[in-house]
Design a protein around this motif. Structure first.
Motif, PDB file in Angstrom:
ATOM      1  N   VAL A  91     -53.918 -20.386  34.974  1.00 51.62           N
ATOM      2  CA  VAL A  91     -55.011 -20.618  34.172  1.00 51.62           C
ATOM      3  C   VAL A  91     -54.839 -19.600  32.938  1.00 51.62           C
ATOM      4  N   SER A  92     -54.344 -18.598  33.497  1.00 45.44           N
ATOM      5  CA  SER A  92     -53.911 -17.798  32.096  1.00 45.44           C
ATOM      6  C   SER A  92     -52.762 -18.088  31.369  1.00 45.44           C
ATOM      7  N   TYR A  93     -51.656 -18.703  31.872  1.00 41.87           N
ATOM      8  CA  TYR A  93     -50.768 -19.294  31.208  1.00 41.87           C
ATOM      9  C   TYR A  93     -51.224 -20.531  30.165  1.00 41.87           C
ATOM     10  N   VAL A  94     -52.104 -21.426  30.727  1.00 41.42           N
ATOM     11  CA  VAL A  94     -52.700 -22.132  29.588  1.00 41.42           C
ATOM     12  C   VAL A  94     -53.328 -21.510  28.479  1.00 41.42           C
ATOM     13  N   ILE A  95     -54.218 -20.418  28.650  1.00 40.47           N
ATOM     14  CA  ILE A  95     -55.050 -19.732  27.731  1.00 40.47           C
ATOM     15  C   ILE A  95     -53.830 -18.823  26.865  1.00 40.47           C
ATOM     16  N   THR A  96     -52.872 -18.684  27.391  1.00 36.81           N
ATOM     17  CA  THR A  96     -51.890 -17.704  26.571  1.00 36.81           C
ATOM     18  C   THR A  96     -51.089 -18.684  25.644  1.00 36.81           C
ATOM     19  N   MET A  97     -50.699 -19.956  25.971  1.00 43.17           N
ATOM     20  CA  MET A  97     -49.923 -20.705  25.269  1.00 43.17           C
ATOM     21  C   MET A  97     -50.715 -21.033  24.140  1.00 43.17           C
ATOM     22  N   VAL A  98     -51.977 -21.223  24.305  1.00 38.97           N
ATOM     23  CA  VAL A  98     -52.622 -21.681  23.151  1.00 38.97           C
ATOM     24  C   VAL A  98     -53.097 -20.566  22.168  1.00 38.97           C
ATOM     25  N   VAL A  99     -53.010 -19.382  22.624  1.00 41.73           N
ATOM     26  CA  VAL A  99     -53.398 -18.171  21.833  1.00 41.73           C
ATOM     27  C   VAL A  99     -52.023 -17.848  21.132  1.00 41.73           C
ATOM     28  N   THR A 100     -50.894 -17.865  21.638  1.00 42.05           N
ATOM     29  CA  THR A 100     -49.664 -17.605  21.014  1.00 42.05           C
ATOM     30  C   THR A 100     -49.393 -18.602  20.119  1.00 42.05           C
ATOM     31  N   SER A 101     -49.629 -19.998  20.359  1.00 42.14           N
ATOM     32  CA  SER A 101     -49.190 -20.854  19.213  1.00 42.14           C
ATOM     33  C   SER A 101     -49.944 -21.007  18.203  1.00 42.14           C
ATOM     34  N   GLU A 102     -51.093 -20.719  18.237  1.00 41.26           N
ATOM     35  CA  GLU A 102     -52.172 -20.873  17.366  1.00 41.26           C
ATOM     36  C   GLU A 102     -52.341 -19.491  16.437  1.00 41.26           C
ATOM     37  N   VAL A 103     -52.119 -18.329  17.002  1.00 38.94           N
ATOM     38  CA  VAL A 103     -52.494 -17.071  16.390  1.00 38.94           C
ATOM     39  C   VAL A 103     -51.300 -16.280  16.117  1.00 38.94           C
ATOM     40  N   PHE A 104     -50.314 -16.168  16.960  1.00 36.00           N
ATOM     41  CA  PHE A 104     -49.080 -15.082  16.870  1.00 36.00           C
ATOM     42  C   PHE A 104     -48.034 -15.784  16.193  1.00 36.00           C
ATOM     43  N   LEU A 105     -47.698 -16.941  16.741  1.00 35.14           N
ATOM     44  CA  LEU A 105     -46.506 -17.761  16.384  1.00 35.14           C
ATOM     45  C   LEU A 105     -46.306 -17.885  14.774  1.00 35.14           C
ATOM     46  N   PRO A 106     -47.622 -18.666  14.199  1.00 35.96           N
ATOM     47  CA  PRO A 106     -47.299 -19.020  12.758  1.00 35.96           C
ATOM     48  C   PRO A 106     -47.264 -17.856  11.990  1.00 35.96           C
ATOM     49  N   ILE A 107     -47.745 -16.694  12.462  1.00 37.02           N
ATOM     50  CA  ILE A 107     -47.517 -15.470  11.515  1.00 37.02           C
ATOM     51  C   ILE A 107     -46.208 -15.061  11.459  1.00 37.02           C
ATOM     52  N   PHE A 108     -45.457 -14.798  12.822  1.00 39.01           N
ATOM     53  CA  PHE A 108     -44.042 -14.449  12.847  1.00 39.01           C
ATOM     54  C   PHE A 108     -43.257 -15.565  12.175  1.00 39.01           C
ATOM     55  N   TYR A 109     -43.472 -16.674  12.465  1.00 35.76           N
ATOM     56  CA  TYR A 109     -42.541 -18.002  11.969  1.00 35.76           C
ATOM     57  C   TYR A 109     -42.608 -17.895  10.470  1.00 35.76           C
ATOM     58  N   ARG A 110     -43.769 -17.887   9.890  1.00 37.59           N
ATOM     59  CA  ARG A 110     -43.966 -17.802   8.315  1.00 37.59           C
ATOM     60  C   ARG A 110     -43.107 -16.789   7.739  1.00 37.59           C
ATOM     61  N   LEU A 111     -43.333 -15.600   8.270  1.00 42.23           N
ATOM     62  CA  LEU A 111     -42.711 -14.454   7.605  1.00 42.23           C
ATOM     63  C   LEU A 111     -41.289 -14.264   7.651  1.00 42.23           C
ATOM     64  N   GLY A 112     -40.541 -15.070   8.610  1.00 41.91           N
ATOM     65  CA  GLY A 112     -39.247 -15.172   8.752  1.00 41.91           C
ATOM     66  C   GLY A 112     -38.530 -13.738   9.202  1.00 41.91           C
ATOM     67  N   VAL A 113     -39.214 -13.002   9.907  1.00 44.64           N
ATOM     68  CA  VAL A 113     -38.718 -11.840  10.412  1.00 44.64           C
ATOM     69  C   VAL A 113     -37.868 -11.785  11.495  1.00 44.64           C
ATOM     70  N   THR A 114     -36.676 -11.091  11.738  1.00 45.40           N
ATOM     71  CA  THR A 114     -35.946 -11.336  12.832  1.00 45.40           C
ATOM     72  C   THR A 114     -36.432 -10.426  13.941  1.00 45.40           C
ATOM     73  N   SER A 115     -37.293  -9.541  13.815  1.00 48.64           N
ATOM     74  CA  SER A 115     -37.738  -8.479  14.704  1.00 48.64           C
ATOM     75  C   SER A 115     -39.488  -8.309  14.602  1.00 48.64           C
ATOM     76  N   THR A 116     -40.026  -8.429  15.772  1.00 51.97           N
ATOM     77  CA  THR A 116     -41.625  -8.279  15.539  1.00 51.97           C
ATOM     78  C   THR A 116     -42.015  -6.945  15.080  1.00 51.97           C
ATOM     79  N   TYR A 117     -40.813  -6.020  15.145  1.00 51.33           N
ATOM     80  CA  TYR A 117     -41.065  -4.585  14.583  1.00 51.33           C
ATOM     81  C   TYR A 117     -41.097  -4.505  12.922  1.00 51.33           C
TER      82      TYR A 117
END
Length: 279
Positions: A91-117
């Motif tokens: 159950v937590s995996y399903v929620i995590t994938m939705v949150v990651t793909s819709e919240v975190f991923l777009p930010i990191f992807y569009r910034l084009g950073v090589t590191s989260t830091y």
């Protein structure tokens, strides 16, 4: 078999050949990508595979990265000792994938950073970035030590293979192909290694069913020896594992890994499009 214990054997020539073959294949992948991509012009290409990867190999690599010996050894013991409530991690995996793909991923992807830091420096300041980097390095060193030691210990106990031989050979080869081939080598060696792991799981299942007479017999034995409790909806947050602590608490745990962990983020931002990354 060893004369000291009927449960401990030793590697024969064929076993060593298979072990060596896996190490050679992994190292060869690193050499291959070092040669093919020798014309890379930037560290970003090396660290993110030129952002040309697709969803399937990256997803398999993500699976292999966090399905370590710790998972393989500890989860069966957890279920046997405390019951199967950790199954609610699904159950937590399903929620995590939705949150990651819709919240975190777009930010990191569009910034084009090589590191989260890098994001921490962009959002706050350089000191915050350095603090996050240092903490990640410390965490990774501790985690990697356990991840390498656990399978080496298992090999040592089951086969009698030299403990430090397994640790050093694995560590050296992994460092070799990562350094030479970059992220592409990491992803494709993960794909190969995951295939071997799944083949091992399947062979164990087939062998166990064949020897013990079927799934029903295995379940009966597990019920006699351990616990198979799963349907626990107790609202008490102090309980070890219930539906609520695993599904809700697990969502925060896995979001911290899939949402911002460098090992994960670096892989999904290496995809050639944001659609592939979300997949």
């Amino acid at each position: 078999m060893s004369g000291t214990s009927p449960l401990v054997g030793s590697f024969v020539a064929a076993d060593y050949a298979v072990f060596a073959f896996m190490l050679v294949v992994s190292a060869s992948v690193g050499i291959y990508y070092a040669w093919v991509d020798r014309g890379q012009r930037s560290s970003a290409d090396f660290l993110m595979g030129g952002r040309k990867l697709t969803a399937v190999p990256v997803s398999l690599s993500l699976t292999a990265s966090f399905m370590s010996a710790i998972t393989v050894l500890s989860n069966p013991a957890e279920v046997y000792r405390y019951g199967a409530s950790i199954g609610f991690y699904g159950v937590s995996y399903v929620i995590t994938m939705v949150v990651t793909s819709e919240v975190f991923l777009p930010i990191f992807y569009r910034l084009g950073v090589t590191s989260t830091y890098e994001y921490l420096e962009l959002r706050f300041n350089r000191a915050t970035r350095l603090l996050g980097t240092v903490l990640f390095i410390v965490q990774t060193i501790l985690y990697t030590g356990i991840v390498i030691y656990a399978p080496a210990l298992a090999l040592n106990q089951v086969t009698g293979m030299d403990l430090w031989g397994a640790v050093i050979s694995t560590g050296v080869v992994c460092t070799f192909y990562c350094t030479l081939g970059g992220l592409k080598a990491v992803v494709w060696t993960d794909v190969i290694q995951l295939g071997v792991m799944l083949a091992g799981f399947l062979s164990v299942i087939i062998r166990t069913v064949a020897v013990q007479g079927g799934i029903s017999t295995i379940m009966s034995d597990s019920q006699q020896g351990g616990r198979v409790d799963i349907w626990d909806y107790d609202m008490n947050p102090l309980r070890r594992h219930t539906f609520w602590t695993v599904s809700i608490g697990g969502t925060f745990v896995w979001t911290s890994i899939y949402g911002i962990n460098q090992a994960q983020v670096q892989r999904y931002i290496s995809c050639k499009s944001i659609t592939q990354a979300k997949l």
